[in-house]
Design an enzyme around this catalytic site. Structure first.
Site, short mmCIF file in Angstrom:
data_model
loop_
_atom_site.label_atom_id
_atom_site.label_comp_id
_atom_site.label_asym_id
_atom_site.label_seq_id
_atom_site.Cartn_x
_atom_site.Cartn_y
_atom_site.Cartn_z
N SER A 145 3.22 -1.81 10.53
CA SER A 145 4.67 -1.84 10.76
C SER A 145 5.32 -3.18 10.40
CB SER A 145 5.00 -1.44 12.20
OG SER A 145 4.58 -0.10 12.43
N GLY A 204 2.70 -0.92 4.38
CA GLY A 204 2.73 0.49 4.00
C GLY A 204 4.16 0.95 3.80
N GLY A 205 4.72 1.60 4.81
CA GLY A 205 6.05 2.23 4.71
C GLY A 205 7.12 1.34 4.09
N GLU A 229 -6.84 4.97 7.94
CA GLU A 229 -6.50 6.37 7.65
C GLU A 229 -7.70 7.07 7.01
OE1 GLU A 229 -2.87 5.68 5.49
OE2 GLU A 229 -1.85 5.16 7.37
N GLU A 239 -5.57 -4.61 10.82
CA GLU A 239 -4.54 -3.59 10.99
C GLU A 239 -4.84 -2.79 12.25
OE1 GLU A 239 -2.57 -2.57 6.99
OE2 GLU A 239 -4.30 -1.27 7.21
N GLY A 246 2.24 2.56 10.85
CA GLY A 246 3.20 3.65 10.67
C GLY A 246 3.89 4.07 11.95
N ASN A 261 0.87 -1.18 0.00
CA ASN A 261 0.00 0.00 0.00
C ASN A 261 0.91 1.23 0.00
OD1 ASN A 261 -1.83 2.02 0.47
ND2 ASN A 261 -2.36 1.37 2.56
N TRP A 262 1.05 1.84 -1.17
CA TRP A 262 1.98 2.97 -1.29
C TRP A 262 1.40 4.25 -0.72
CZ3 TRP A 262 4.38 2.40 -6.91
CH2 TRP A 262 5.17 1.24 -6.94
N LYS A 263 0.12 4.23 -0.40
CA LYS A 263 -0.55 5.44 0.14
C LYS A 263 -0.31 6.63 -0.78
CE LYS A 263 -0.18 3.34 4.66
NZ LYS A 263 -0.12 3.46 6.08
N HIS A 312 -9.73 1.42 5.04
CA HIS A 312 -8.44 1.64 5.70
C HIS A 312 -8.62 2.63 6.85
CE1 HIS A 312 -4.32 2.76 6.47
NE2 HIS A 312 -3.97 1.65 5.86
P1 PGA Z 1 2.62 0.56 7.74
O1 PGA Z 1 1.15 0.74 7.08
O2 PGA Z 1 3.19 -0.72 7.17
O3 PGA Z 1 3.39 1.77 7.28
O4 PGA Z 1 2.43 0.49 9.20
C1 PGA Z 1 0.32 -0.36 6.89
C2 PGA Z 1 -0.98 0.08 6.27
O5 PGA Z 1 -1.44 1.18 6.60
O6 PGA Z 1 -1.56 -0.64 5.44
#
Ligand code: PGA
Length: 243
Positions: free
Chosen positions: A205, A226-227, A90, A160, A166, A4-6, A88
């Site tokens: 994470s 994500g990251g 976020e 999640e 993050g 997930n590159w956001k 998600h």
């Molecule tokens: P993260 O994000 O790996 O940066 O914690 C995961 C996600 O939001 O899907």
């Protein structure tokens, strides 16, 4: 393995990043998915070999019309996406009104032939009170329980925990495994054998250094990253851990 590159990278960077991922070999049984920003999809469609899957990070609950700024499930499908991330945390936090339309968006996506990666997970205060199971149960029943059992083959659940996203603080493999077991039980109770097709991913994470321990857990079918998915060596390490 879902990346997930956001809201990161520009189209030119995306091509480089995707190329770095393709350098990594993985067994056929493993599915690797890249969910870039919408604006990168077309260039990646041309570049990514078919062993990759592409996905969107959101789609509308409407099929088409006067919805400025929205992207429909059919548009994603037309850009060769096979998945879309919905729910998600976020987006739940930033656009809380969207959660009331989440089930409709899930239905739109499934009816357009997409697989939905449905995200759920508790915030820190809920975990500290030991109420995480009730919280996730409520999310699932509000968002998913209205679906027909036959749609389960189009569903992937990503657990999640919000406190792990993050933050560098991942859920322990045991905590994740336990919650996945609970989610599996809830789906089984509501949807019966149709729910056995649902894959349950862990997200929060995930990095190369903790992927192996997560991969060893019987209830963890994969990860939503994500990251670390923006750092080629990290994502390659995660793919290797699950290989
Ligand atoms: P993260 O994000 O790996 O940066 O914690 C995961 C996600 O939001 O899907």
């Amino acid at each position: 393995m879902a990346a997930n590159w956001k809201m990161n990278s520009l189209p030119a960077d995306a091509v480089e990043l995707a190329k770095a991922i393709t350098d990594c070999n993985w067994p056929d049984i493993l599915e690797v998915l890249v969910c870039p920003p919408f604006t990168h999809l077309e260039s990646l469609t041309r570049l990514i070999p078919r062993s990759f899957s592409l996905g969107g990070q959101h789609c509308s609950d409407q099929s088409s019309g006067a919805f400025t700024g929205e992207i429909s499930a059919a548009m994603l499908k037309a850009l060769q996406c096979s998945y879309v991330i919905l729910g998600h945390s976020e987006r739940r936090a930033r656009y809380p009104e969207e959660t009331t339309r989440l089930t409709a968006a899930i239905k739109q996506a499934i009816n357009s032939g997409l697989q939905v990666i449905y995200c759920c997970g508790e915030p820190l205060d809920i975990r500290e009170k030991g109420l995480e199971r009730d919280f996730v149960k409520r999310q699932l029943s509000q968002d998913l329980f209205d679906l027909e059992a036959s749609k389960m083959e189009n569903l992937v659940v990503a657990y999640e925990p919000v406190w792990a996203i993050g933050t560098g603080k991942n859920a322990s493999p045991g905590q994740a495994n336990e919650m996945h077991h609970w989610i599996r039980e809830l789906l089984n109770k509501r949807f019966g054998p149709d729910s056995h097709a649902v894959r349950i991913l862990y997200g929060g994470s995930v990095k190369a250094s903790n992927a192996e321990a997560l991969a060893a857990m019987p209830e963890i079918d994969g990860v939503l990253v994500g990251g670390a998915s923006l750092i080629p060596e990290e994502f390659q390490g995660i793919i290797r851990a699950f290989s």
